[in-house]
Design a protein around this motif. Structure first.
Motif, PDB file in Angstrom:
ATOM      1  N   ASP A 195      51.881  30.560  79.292  1.00 45.44           N
ATOM      2  CA  ASP A 195      52.717  29.671  80.772  1.00 45.44           C
ATOM      3  C   ASP A 195      54.536  28.677  80.486  1.00 45.44           C
ATOM      4  O   ASP A 195      54.167  28.822  81.659  1.00 45.44           O
ATOM      5  CB  ASP A 195      51.582  28.537  79.992  1.00 45.44           C
ATOM      6  CG  ASP A 195      50.094  28.725  80.352  1.00 45.44           C
ATOM      7  OD1 ASP A 195      50.203  29.165  80.897  1.00 45.44           O
ATOM      8  OD2 ASP A 195      49.150  28.653  79.494  1.00 45.44           O
ATOM      9  N   GLY A 196      54.603  28.695  79.506  1.00 46.49           N
ATOM     10  CA  GLY A 196      56.234  28.714  79.325  1.00 46.49           C
ATOM     11  C   GLY A 196      57.207  29.435  79.639  1.00 46.49           C
ATOM     12  O   GLY A 196      58.144  28.782  80.415  1.00 46.49           O
ATOM     13  N   LEU A 197      56.999  30.835  79.578  1.00 49.38           N
ATOM     14  CA  LEU A 197      57.651  31.421  80.345  1.00 49.38           C
ATOM     15  C   LEU A 197      57.707  31.696  82.004  1.00 49.38           C
ATOM     16  O   LEU A 197      58.232  31.678  82.509  1.00 49.38           O
ATOM     17  CB  LEU A 197      56.807  33.050  79.655  1.00 49.38           C
ATOM     18  CG  LEU A 197      58.031  34.542  80.187  1.00 49.38           C
ATOM     19  CD1 LEU A 197      59.711  34.144  79.553  1.00 49.38           C
ATOM     20  CD2 LEU A 197      57.615  35.350  80.053  1.00 49.38           C
ATOM     21  N   ILE A 198      56.408  31.397  82.081  1.00 48.27           N
ATOM     22  CA  ILE A 198      55.807  30.480  83.854  1.00 48.27           C
ATOM     23  C   ILE A 198      56.705  30.076  84.246  1.00 48.27           C
ATOM     24  O   ILE A 198      57.601  29.437  85.978  1.00 48.27           O
ATOM     25  CB  ILE A 198      54.204  30.868  84.091  1.00 48.27           C
ATOM     26  CG1 ILE A 198      53.843  32.632  83.973  1.00 48.27           C
ATOM     27  CG2 ILE A 198      54.556  30.149  85.521  1.00 48.27           C
ATOM     28  CD1 ILE A 198      52.191  32.368  83.991  1.00 48.27           C
ATOM     29  N   ASP A 199      56.452  28.758  83.317  1.00 41.74           N
ATOM     30  CA  ASP A 199      56.777  27.369  83.901  1.00 41.74           C
ATOM     31  C   ASP A 199      59.343  28.316  84.190  1.00 41.74           C
ATOM     32  O   ASP A 199      59.594  27.384  84.970  1.00 41.74           O
ATOM     33  CB  ASP A 199      56.942  26.616  83.017  1.00 41.74           C
ATOM     34  CG  ASP A 199      56.083  25.859  83.473  1.00 41.74           C
ATOM     35  OD1 ASP A 199      55.029  25.463  84.465  1.00 41.74           O
ATOM     36  OD2 ASP A 199      55.157  25.338  82.148  1.00 41.74           O
ATOM     37  N   ALA A 200      58.702  28.550  82.895  1.00 40.57           N
ATOM     38  CA  ALA A 200      60.759  28.586  83.149  1.00 40.57           C
ATOM     39  C   ALA A 200      61.142  29.546  84.448  1.00 40.57           C
ATOM     40  O   ALA A 200      62.372  29.936  85.428  1.00 40.57           O
ATOM     41  CB  ALA A 200      61.155  29.806  82.489  1.00 40.57           C
TER      42      ALA A 200
END
Length: 198
Positions: A65-70
């Motif tokens: 999820d954090g990688l997608i947000d980035a």
């Protein structure tokens, strides 16, 4: 559509040079992987392409999820924002709808991650939620203009466009090889079907 950095984010200490390099490599690998195959690409593959361990991906981004947000801004959100802005600038209600639908379908053809964004495959991604909300608002506004002007097929809703786009995106994923010429021809047929008869 990028999220504004919070004070807590802004106060994080500057990364060491090697850590900053890892972050940049992971972002680049994620963009390349997601762009080609969608947001479900295994994190192990992204880590390997970046030359780091899977644990490093979790350490730097907190997981998928954090990688997608980035990276979703570069993958989809910036283009979707441009699509919404372009449609809003068109004065003619029918042309605004036709432009919007054609641009969305173009993005679906080029970017597999857009199908994942539509499906909200990762609902804990704040960026995907923000993108979905903005797209829903834009779609409802454009379609209402079309209904008010009497140019859009009666009863056609934002949900109808959503499901049509999801079906289109899943068909592109399951049945690769559709030529761009055929895809654009089918897009024109679909757009023509949305115009109010008569």
């Amino acid at each position: 559509m990028a999220l504004v950095e919070t004070g807590a984010t802004a106060m994080r200490p500057t990364l060491r040079a090697d850590a900053a390099r890892n972050v940049a490599q992971i972002r680049a690998a994620a963009i390349a992987a997601f762009r080609g195959r969608g947001l479900n690409t295994p994190l192990e593959e992204i880590a390997a392409a970046a030359g780091v361990s899977k644990a490093t991906v979790y350490n730097r981004f907190g997981g998928r999820d954090g990688l997608i947000d980035a990276v979703i801004g570069e993958l989809v959100a910036a283009e979707m924002d441009a699509i919404m802005q372009r449609a809003r600038r068109v004065d003619d209600p029918w042309q605004a709808i036709a432009t919007y639908v054609a641009d969305r379908r173009d993005l679906l053809y080029r970017e597999p991650a857009f199908t994942d964004a539509l499906l909200m495959t990762y609902p804990n991604s704040r960026q995907l939620v923000a993108l979905a909300n903005a797209a829903t608002d834009a779609t409802e506004h454009l379609l209402q203009r079309g209904h008010d002007a009497g140019v859009l097929r009666p009863g056609f809703t934002a949900a109808d466009l959503y499901y049509a786009d999801v079906a289109n995106g899943l068909a592109l994923r399951a049945l690769p090889g559709q030529t761009r010429e055929d895809y654009d021809r089918r897009t024109r047929f679909f757009i023509d079907s949305l115009r109010r008869p008569g």
